[in-house]
Design a protein around this motif. Sequence first.
Motif, PDB file in Angstrom:
ATOM      1  N   GLU A  14       0.893  -1.267  -0.109  1.00  0.00           N
ATOM      2  CA  GLU A  14      -0.071   0.058   0.064  1.00  0.00           C
ATOM      3  C   GLU A  14       1.030   1.238  -0.102  1.00  0.00           C
ATOM      4  O   GLU A  14       1.947   1.330   0.639  1.00  0.00           O
ATOM      5  N   ILE A  15       0.428   2.306  -0.868  1.00  0.00           N
ATOM      6  CA  ILE A  15       1.081   3.383  -0.684  1.00  0.00           C
ATOM      7  C   ILE A  15       0.496   4.338   0.261  1.00  0.00           C
ATOM      8  O   ILE A  15      -0.776   4.560   0.213  1.00  0.00           O
ATOM      9  N   LEU A  16       1.265   5.265   0.980  1.00  0.00           N
ATOM     10  CA  LEU A  16       0.812   6.018   2.125  1.00  0.00           C
ATOM     11  C   LEU A  16       0.974   7.599   1.719  1.00  0.00           C
ATOM     12  O   LEU A  16       2.141   7.660   1.049  1.00  0.00           O
ATOM     13  N   TYR A  17       0.046   8.415   1.813  1.00  0.00           N
ATOM     14  CA  TYR A  17      -0.149   9.760   1.592  1.00  0.00           C
ATOM     15  C   TYR A  17      -0.110  10.676   2.552  1.00  0.00           C
ATOM     16  O   TYR A  17      -0.828  10.451   3.757  1.00  0.00           O
ATOM     17  N   HIS A  18       0.598  11.819   2.480  1.00  0.00           N
ATOM     18  CA  HIS A  18       0.086  12.855   3.308  1.00  0.00           C
ATOM     19  C   HIS A  18      -1.014  13.463   3.040  1.00  0.00           C
ATOM     20  O   HIS A  18      -1.624  13.099   2.001  1.00  0.00           O
ATOM     21  N   GLU A  19      -1.590  14.296   3.899  1.00  0.00           N
ATOM     22  CA  GLU A  19      -2.990  14.957   3.774  1.00  0.00           C
ATOM     23  C   GLU A  19      -2.916  15.901   2.518  1.00  0.00           C
ATOM     24  O   GLU A  19      -3.563  16.176   1.690  1.00  0.00           O
ATOM     25  N   ASP A  20      -1.590  16.388   2.323  1.00  0.00           N
ATOM     26  CA  ASP A  20      -1.468  17.402   0.814  1.00  0.00           C
ATOM     27  C   ASP A  20      -1.233  16.738  -0.251  1.00  0.00           C
ATOM     28  O   ASP A  20      -1.081  17.284  -1.332  1.00  0.00           O
ATOM     29  N   GLY A  21      -1.155  15.227  -0.223  1.00  0.00           N
ATOM     30  CA  GLY A  21      -1.125  14.385  -1.491  1.00  0.00           C
ATOM     31  C   GLY A  21       0.272  13.712  -1.821  1.00  0.00           C
ATOM     32  O   GLY A  21       0.414  13.034  -2.722  1.00  0.00           O
ATOM     33  N   ARG A  22       1.325  14.290  -0.813  1.00  0.00           N
ATOM     34  CA  ARG A  22       2.336  13.752  -1.196  1.00  0.00           C
ATOM     35  C   ARG A  22       2.820  12.318  -0.674  1.00  0.00           C
ATOM     36  O   ARG A  22       1.970  12.068   0.258  1.00  0.00           O
ATOM     37  N   VAL A  23       3.441  11.600  -1.480  1.00  0.00           N
ATOM     38  CA  VAL A  23       3.628  10.252  -0.889  1.00  0.00           C
ATOM     39  C   VAL A  23       4.354  10.348   0.369  1.00  0.00           C
ATOM     40  O   VAL A  23       5.516  11.032   0.669  1.00  0.00           O
ATOM     41  N   LYS A  24       3.911   9.496   1.421  1.00  0.00           N
ATOM     42  CA  LYS A  24       4.375   9.613   2.890  1.00  0.00           C
ATOM     43  C   LYS A  24       5.327   8.271   2.987  1.00  0.00           C
ATOM     44  O   LYS A  24       6.187   8.132   3.998  1.00  0.00           O
ATOM     45  N   GLY A  25       5.106   7.275   2.285  1.00  0.00           N
ATOM     46  CA  GLY A  25       5.829   6.067   2.282  1.00  0.00           C
ATOM     47  C   GLY A  25       4.857   4.845   1.880  1.00  0.00           C
ATOM     48  O   GLY A  25       3.977   5.042   1.100  1.00  0.00           O
ATOM     49  N   VAL A  26       5.242   3.682   2.711  1.00  0.00           N
ATOM     50  CA  VAL A  26       4.389   2.341   2.009  1.00  0.00           C
ATOM     51  C   VAL A  26       4.347   1.681   3.378  1.00  0.00           C
ATOM     52  O   VAL A  26       4.518   1.906   4.435  1.00  0.00           O
ATOM     53  N   ALA A  27       3.217   0.889   3.218  1.00  0.00           N
ATOM     54  CA  ALA A  27       2.718  -0.166   4.306  1.00  0.00           C
ATOM     55  C   ALA A  27       2.958  -1.670   3.698  1.00  0.00           C
ATOM     56  O   ALA A  27       2.609  -1.693   2.527  1.00  0.00           O
TER      57      ALA A  27
END
Length: 551
Positions: free
Chosen positions: A144-157
């Motif tokens: 899974e791709i994780l995102y910040h609230e502003d849409g930037r990629v935050k990392g993965v799970a």
Amino acid sequence: MSERESMPYDVVIVGAGPAGLTAAIRLKQLSNENGQELSVCVLEKGSEVGAHILSGAVIDPQGMDELFPDWRDTDCPLAQTPVTENYHWVLTKKGKVNLPHLWTPPFLHNKGTYTTSLANLCRWLAGKAEELGVEIFPGFAAAEILYHEDGRVKGVATGDMGVARDGTRKPDYQPGLELHAKYTFFSEGARGHLTKQVIRQFDLDRDSQPQTYGLGVKELWDIAPEKHVPGRVIHTQGFPLDEHTNGGGWIYHQANGQVSIGFVTWLNYSNPYVSPFHEMQTWKTHPAVAELLEGGKRVAYGARVINEGGLQAIPELVFPGGALIGCSAGFLNVPRIKGVHGAQKSAMMAAEAAFEAIRAGREGDTLYAYPQAFRASWLYKELSVARNVAPLVKKFGDFAGSGLSGVNMWFEHFGVRMPFTMKLKPDHTTLWRKDQVKPKVYPKPDGVLTFDRLSSVFLSNTNHEEDQPVHLQLKDPSRPIEYNLPLYDEPSRLYCPAGVYEVVGEEEGDPKYVINAQNCVHCKTCDIKDPTQNINWVVPEGGGGPNYPNM
């Protein structure tokens, strides 16, 4: 609140292939050189580094030269077998023509290259990465791709472990782990599960041609010692393909008395009865190939798609919070049949851009320095020379197209740039209806030179926990029987090199579609070739899939 634990890193890399490991190494090299500590993590869905790595492979060392200038003086497995001879055979049904070396553009010559197991090279790179402090987690699939609230990629799970086929939690259930990063690199290889999502999320392919692919089916053979010539490299075209099917074979004499043999069938073929697996088995019956293998023993088998779109199919490389590197972006040079050096170069450029951004405090922005470096690099120039080769062959056929592409490369060699870049057509759109073609009939395997799919999958050491959600998902479960079967005779049962897909009950008038997901070797062909794009390949539980020893 999520029950998953999280771990922070400066850079998270998805995939421990040549690009992912090179990026990790380069990041650590830069941090050591500049006295700025970076935390770097690499996730690998295979049970170990190299377990899912498959390539021919003849490798241009240009990427290695930049990463480790002294690699030839180490125990690096790449140094074992330099290429000593280079041949190109044009095969007829029973004979062959050896294309004169002087006819082939210098661009295609293999002087200074090496042939080896790419899996073993990745294992060596992993050791170097860990020496530098990179954390590598094999057996953990990024799901899974994780995102910040502003849409930037935050990392993965990573995927949850211990989930039953019906979605319930088994007694050994463990939730996935979140890995947060300032930058996330996707290095999943061709047609990556998360790469597809991030391309769609940020519309990265809006200005590029659709990526196209070929399916490489590979075997390792122990052959008679008197037939083995270390460093001999042979590529073939022609037999057994017809005028509507493109591709070719390879024979690489590698270390320890082994040859790597294989056959690539481009997935733009039109006849739904084509089976890339059986094309490879038929290719082995050619007298020139069969003579080499006579008295030998097949010891390994595998299959994987490769990118064939070239320069014009490379999407945007960067997005807020991350980048595409290696075959996730599609840096393979089609006529050279080489992608490792391009994967490594892309990884180093991305790593350098990320390091400078982190050092400058621009965490999580878009790494525009990476595509800028690519456009100024030797890699861009190399791919530009090759950009029209595959489209010419696809448009004009194997022989006329090869001739035209050869002329094109000679012109480019002498500095005459062709004033056009040809367009590409998605592979899933090229099938003809079954009533428009003649069914192909392949000979039965003899168990000595040619083999069936299930015994081949056995050699790939493929294993999946059976009681887990099926990782080959149908968007519409009715479509295989109600649409594909009457129109195309359900081609998945032929294009899959692992016997995953079956139609049972057809003779009784009650056909049912069966997915044997436990056989899947993660080649990704189904995700690409299904005519209605109904099959979605997602990652299974970490550690599942093939376990290639030295492919």
